[in-house]
Design an enzyme around this catalytic site. Structure first.
Site, mmCIF file in Angstrom:
data_model
loop_
_atom_site.group_PDB
_atom_site.id
_atom_site.type_symbol
_atom_site.label_atom_id
_atom_site.label_comp_id
_atom_site.label_asym_id
_atom_site.label_seq_id
_atom_site.Cartn_x
_atom_site.Cartn_y
_atom_site.Cartn_z
ATOM 1 N N LYS A 223 0.841 -1.207 0.000
ATOM 2 C CA LYS A 223 0.000 0.000 0.000
ATOM 3 C C LYS A 223 0.880 1.263 0.000
ATOM 4 O O LYS A 223 0.649 2.204 -0.758
ATOM 5 C CB LYS A 223 -0.910 -0.019 1.236
ATOM 6 C CG LYS A 223 -1.577 1.298 1.576
ATOM 7 C CD LYS A 223 -2.633 1.681 0.574
ATOM 8 C CE LYS A 223 -3.116 3.107 0.758
ATOM 9 N NZ LYS A 223 -4.009 3.550 -0.303
ATOM 10 N N CYS A 277 -3.303 11.160 1.312
ATOM 11 C CA CYS A 277 -2.530 9.921 1.110
ATOM 12 C C CYS A 277 -1.117 10.150 0.598
ATOM 13 O O CYS A 277 -0.148 9.733 1.237
ATOM 14 C CB CYS A 277 -3.297 8.992 0.175
ATOM 15 S SG CYS A 277 -4.866 8.449 0.866
HETATM 16 N N1 LIG Z 1 -9.318 9.349 1.977
HETATM 17 C C1 LIG Z 1 -8.787 8.509 1.135
HETATM 18 O O1 LIG Z 1 -8.874 8.702 -0.058
HETATM 19 C C2 LIG Z 1 -8.047 7.266 1.606
HETATM 20 C C3 LIG Z 1 -7.711 6.296 0.655
HETATM 21 C C4 LIG Z 1 -7.052 5.155 1.080
HETATM 22 C C5 LIG Z 1 -6.722 4.987 2.424
HETATM 23 N N2 LIG Z 1 -7.059 5.955 3.337
HETATM 24 C C6 LIG Z 1 -6.727 5.708 4.744
HETATM 25 O O2 LIG Z 1 -7.938 5.342 5.417
HETATM 26 C C7 LIG Z 1 -7.929 5.820 6.762
HETATM 27 C C8 LIG Z 1 -9.174 6.667 7.010
HETATM 28 O O3 LIG Z 1 -9.092 7.812 6.174
HETATM 29 P P1 LIG Z 1 -10.353 8.732 5.862
HETATM 30 O O4 LIG Z 1 -9.923 9.611 4.747
HETATM 31 O O5 LIG Z 1 -11.587 7.939 5.730
HETATM 32 O O6 LIG Z 1 -10.431 9.562 7.226
HETATM 33 P P2 LIG Z 1 -11.627 10.519 7.664
HETATM 34 O O7 LIG Z 1 -11.019 11.504 8.590
HETATM 35 O O8 LIG Z 1 -12.389 10.994 6.469
HETATM 36 O O9 LIG Z 1 -12.618 9.550 8.479
HETATM 37 C C9 LIG Z 1 -12.271 8.898 9.659
HETATM 38 C C10 LIG Z 1 -13.501 8.845 10.565
HETATM 39 O O10 LIG Z 1 -13.164 8.052 11.716
HETATM 40 C C11 LIG Z 1 -13.832 8.614 12.838
HETATM 41 N N3 LIG Z 1 -13.186 8.099 14.056
HETATM 42 C C12 LIG Z 1 -11.952 8.341 14.541
HETATM 43 N N4 LIG Z 1 -11.711 7.596 15.641
HETATM 44 C C13 LIG Z 1 -12.841 6.881 15.885
HETATM 45 C C14 LIG Z 1 -13.229 5.931 16.869
HETATM 46 N N5 LIG Z 1 -12.398 5.561 17.841
HETATM 47 N N6 LIG Z 1 -14.469 5.416 16.791
HETATM 48 C C15 LIG Z 1 -15.323 5.767 15.816
HETATM 49 N N7 LIG Z 1 -15.009 6.652 14.830
HETATM 50 C C16 LIG Z 1 -13.783 7.189 14.862
HETATM 51 C C17 LIG Z 1 -13.724 10.102 12.628
HETATM 52 O O11 LIG Z 1 -14.716 10.794 13.347
HETATM 53 C C18 LIG Z 1 -13.923 10.194 11.093
HETATM 54 O O12 LIG Z 1 -15.286 10.423 10.745
HETATM 55 C C19 LIG Z 1 -6.618 6.564 6.938
HETATM 56 O O13 LIG Z 1 -5.653 5.696 7.461
HETATM 57 C C20 LIG Z 1 -6.228 6.926 5.500
HETATM 58 O O14 LIG Z 1 -4.831 7.083 5.344
HETATM 59 C C21 LIG Z 1 -7.712 7.070 2.951
#
Ligand SMILES: NC(=O)c1ccc[n+]([C@@H]2O[C@H](COP(=O)([O-])OP(=O)(O)OC[C@H]3O[C@@H](n4cnc5c(N)ncnc54)[C@H](O)[C@@H]3O)[C@@H](O)[C@H]2O)c1
Length: 441
Positions: A223, A277
Site C-alpha cells: 500500500k 494519502c
Molecule cells: N481518503 C482517502 O482517499 C483514503 C484512501 C485510502 C486509504 N485511506 C486511509 O484510510 C484511513 C481513514 O481515512 P479517511 O480519509 O476515511 O479519514 P476521515 O477523517 O475521512 O474519516 C475517519 C472517521 O473516523 C472517525 N473516528 C476516529 N476515531 C474513531 C473511533 N475511535 N471510533 C469511531 N469513529 C472514529 C472520525 O470521526 C472520522 O469520521 C486513513 O488511514 C487513510 O490514510 C484514505
C-alpha cells in the site's frame, strides 16, 4: 471460546454476517455502502455526533453522486443502522476499521492513537467470534508488532485462536469511491490462514476486483509503495517541468511524447501534491528506517517546494516587491484535486500562507465545491463577472468549470500563472496578458 470457522464461512456466503464499520469518513462511508449493496446488514459507527446525525437524516456528508439515495434506501429497509455507540458492534461478526492514521507533524511518523483507541473499544466485545479488518493506512509491521499485541493485551485473547484480524488497505479515490471500491483490485494481508481466507471470501462477495493474498507486513508495504511511487513520479514530472521552463520546451508535450514509449508512464506536474494519502504514505514507508536522505524523502521535498516555485514565477514578473504586494490575486481552486470538495493538504493552503508572508492583503480564492478559504477572501460570484478585478490569477486545481471561463474577461494586463494547466497558450495570443503555464515558457 473456539472459533467456528465453518459457521463463519457459511454465514458470509448466506449473507447472514453482520458487518460493523468503525469510522464513517471518506473511506468508511463508501465501504459501508458497498457492503450494503452486497446485501449484508451494516452497523456504522462514528464518534462524530454531527456526522451520525447527517447520515441518520438521510443526507450524505460527502458530495459523491448516488450516496444520498443509497443511504435513504438502506435506512428505510433497515439494513443500515448508524450510531456513536460502539457497544452496538457487539452484534457484528466482521468489523471493518476505517479510522484516521494522520502524520505526526513533528516526528513524520504515523499517529496510531485513533487506531489503538478503536481497537481498545473492540477488545471489550470479543466474547462473540469476530474478524477485524483494518483498512487504515499503516507503517510496516504495525499489524504484527503493534495492533495484534494491543488487542491481545486489552482482551486477554489470542489472535488466530479467539479472534481474527487482517489488513486490507483501501485504494479508493474520493469522488469516485463506489465505482473504485467495487472494481479495484484488492490486497489482503494476514498472518494466519483463517483470517486470510475469511477476509478473501468476504471481499469476493462485495467487490468484483481481483484479490491478492499475502502476509500483513507485505500488504502494509505494498500500500505504501503504491502511493510513494505516484509521489516520486509526480516529483519527477515537476522537476521535468522546471527543466522545460529553462529549456524552452513544453513539459506536457515532452511527457506526451515520452509516454508513447510502451514502458513509460510519466504523471502530470502541478503546483504541489495534496490530499491525505500521497503527502503521508511516503513518510510511513521510511518511518524508523533512518533514511532521511532517501529518494522517497527527496521526492516529498520536491513536491512540497512547488508552491514556492509558483510564487517565484509570479513574483519574477514584477519590477519590485512593493508593486507585487499591492496586487490583487485570485487563486482558482482550493480542493486538492478536481471535482471534489476535499481540501486536505491542498497546495492552495501553502500558496496562501506563503503569499501572506509577503504581507499581501488582497488574496482571493474561488472553488465551485468548497467555501473553505484558509485566510484568503472567498469569492462566490459568477467568475466571468469579476475576472477583470484581478491583477494576477493562479490556477491550482483543474476543476472543469475553469476551462470554460471567458478568457476575454481577464484584465488586459493580467498575469496568469497556470500551475494546473487549465488554459491553452493560444487563448492568450494577441493579448497583453502575461501567460505563464507551469513547465513552459
Ligand atoms: N481518503 C482517502 O482517499 C483514503 C484512501 C485510502 C486509504 N485511506 C486511509 O484510510 C484511513 C481513514 O481515512 P479517511 O480519509 O476515511 O479519514 P476521515 O477523517 O475521512 O474519516 C475517519 C472517521 O473516523 C472517525 N473516528 C476516529 N476515531 C474513531 C473511533 N475511535 N471510533 C469511531 N469513529 C472514529 C472520525 O470521526 C472520522 O469520521 C486513513 O488511514 C487513510 O490514510 C484514505
Amino acid at each position: 471460546m473456539t472459533l467456528d470457522i465453518s459457521k463463519f464461512l457459511e454465514n458470509i456466503i448466506e449473507k447472514k454476517t453482520v458487518v460493523g464499520v468503525l469510522g464513517l469518513g471518506q473511506v468508511g462511508l463508501p465501504t459501508a455502502l458497498c457492503v450494503l449493496n452486497a446485501n449484508y446488514k451494516v452497523i456504522g459507527i462514528d464518534r462524530d455526533e454531527k456526522l451520525i446525525q447527517i447520515i441518520a437524516s438521510g443526507k450524505s456528508p460527502l458530495p459523491e453522486s448516488g450516496f444520498e439515495s443509497l443511504i435513504n434506501k438502506f435506512l428505510s429497509n433497515k439494513l443500515l443502522r448508524v450510531s456513536t455507540s460502539r457497544s452496538l458492534l457487539s452484534e457484528a461478526d466482521i468489523i471493518i476499521v476505517c479510522v484516521p492514521t494522520p502524520l505526526d507533524g513533528l516526528t513524520f511518523s504515523a499517529d496510531l492513537s485513533y487506531l489503538k483507541n478503536a481497537l481498545t473499544e473492540i477488545s471489550d466485545l470479543l466474547d462473540k467470534q469476530k474478524l477485524i479488518v483494518i483498512e487504515s493506512t499503516i507503517p510496516p509491521n504495525t499489524i504484527k508488532k503493534i495492533l495484534i499485541p494491543h488487542v491481545e493485551n486489552k482482551s486477554g485473547k489470542k489472535a488466530g485462536k479467539d479472534f481474527l484480524l487482517s489488513y486490507c488497505p483501501e485504494r479508493i479515490s474520493p469522488g469516485n469511491s463506489l465505482i473504485e471500491f467495487t472494481n479495484n483490485a484488492r490486497i489482503v494481508g494476514a498472518d494466519d490462514d483463517d483470517s486470510l481466507n475469511l477476509t478473501n471470501l468476504f471481499l469476493k462477495n462485495i467487490t468484483k476486483g481481483e484479490i491478492s493474498l499475502s502476509k500483513s507486513t507485505t500488504a502494509e508495504l505494498s500500500k505504501l509503495a503504491e502511493n510513494s511511487f505516484r509521489d516520486l513520479n509526480i516529483a519527477f514530472a515537476n522537476e521535468l517541468a522546471i527543466i522545460c521552463e529553462q529549456s524552452g520546451a513544453d513539459v506536457l508535450e515532452v511527457i506526451r511524447l515520452a509516454n508513447t514509449h510502451p514502458r513509460v508512464n510519466i504523471h502530470f506536474p502541478g503546483p504541489g501534491v495534496g490530499g491525505p494519502c500521497l503527502t503521508k504514505d511516503p513518510y510511513l514507508l521510511i518511518q524508523g528506517q533512518g533514511m532521511d536522505s532517501s529518494l522517497i524523502k527527496l521526492a516529498r521535498n520536491t513536491n512540497d517546494s512547488m508552491p514556492d516555485h509558483v510564487i517565484k514565477t509570479l513574483m519574477g514578473v514584477f519590477k519590485s516587491e512593493a508593486i507585487f504586494k499591492k496586487s490583487k490575486i485570485l487563486i482558482l481552486g482550493v480542493a486538492y484535486k478536481p471535482g471534489v470538495n476535499d481540501t486536505r493538504r491542498s497546495p492552495t493552503i501553502d500558496i496562501i500562507s506563503k503569499l501572506k508572508e509577503y504581507d499581501l492583503e488582497n488574496i482571493f480564492v474561488h472553488d465551485p465545491y468548497t467555501l473553505e478559504s484558509f485566510g484568503a477572501t472567498m469569492v462566490s460570484e459568477n467568475l466571468n463577472s469579476i475576472l477583470n478585478n484581478f491583477d494576477c490569477v493562479i490556477t491550482v486545481t483543474a476543476h472543469s468549470q475553469y476551462k470554460d471561463l471567458d478568457k476575454s474577461l481577464f484584465k488586459d494586463d493580467c498575469i496568469i500563472v497556470d500551475a494546473a494547466r487549465v488554459f491553452e497558450k493560444d487563448d492568450f495570443t494577441d493579448t497583453n496578458i502575461i501567460y505563464l503555464p507551469l513547465g513552459s515558457r
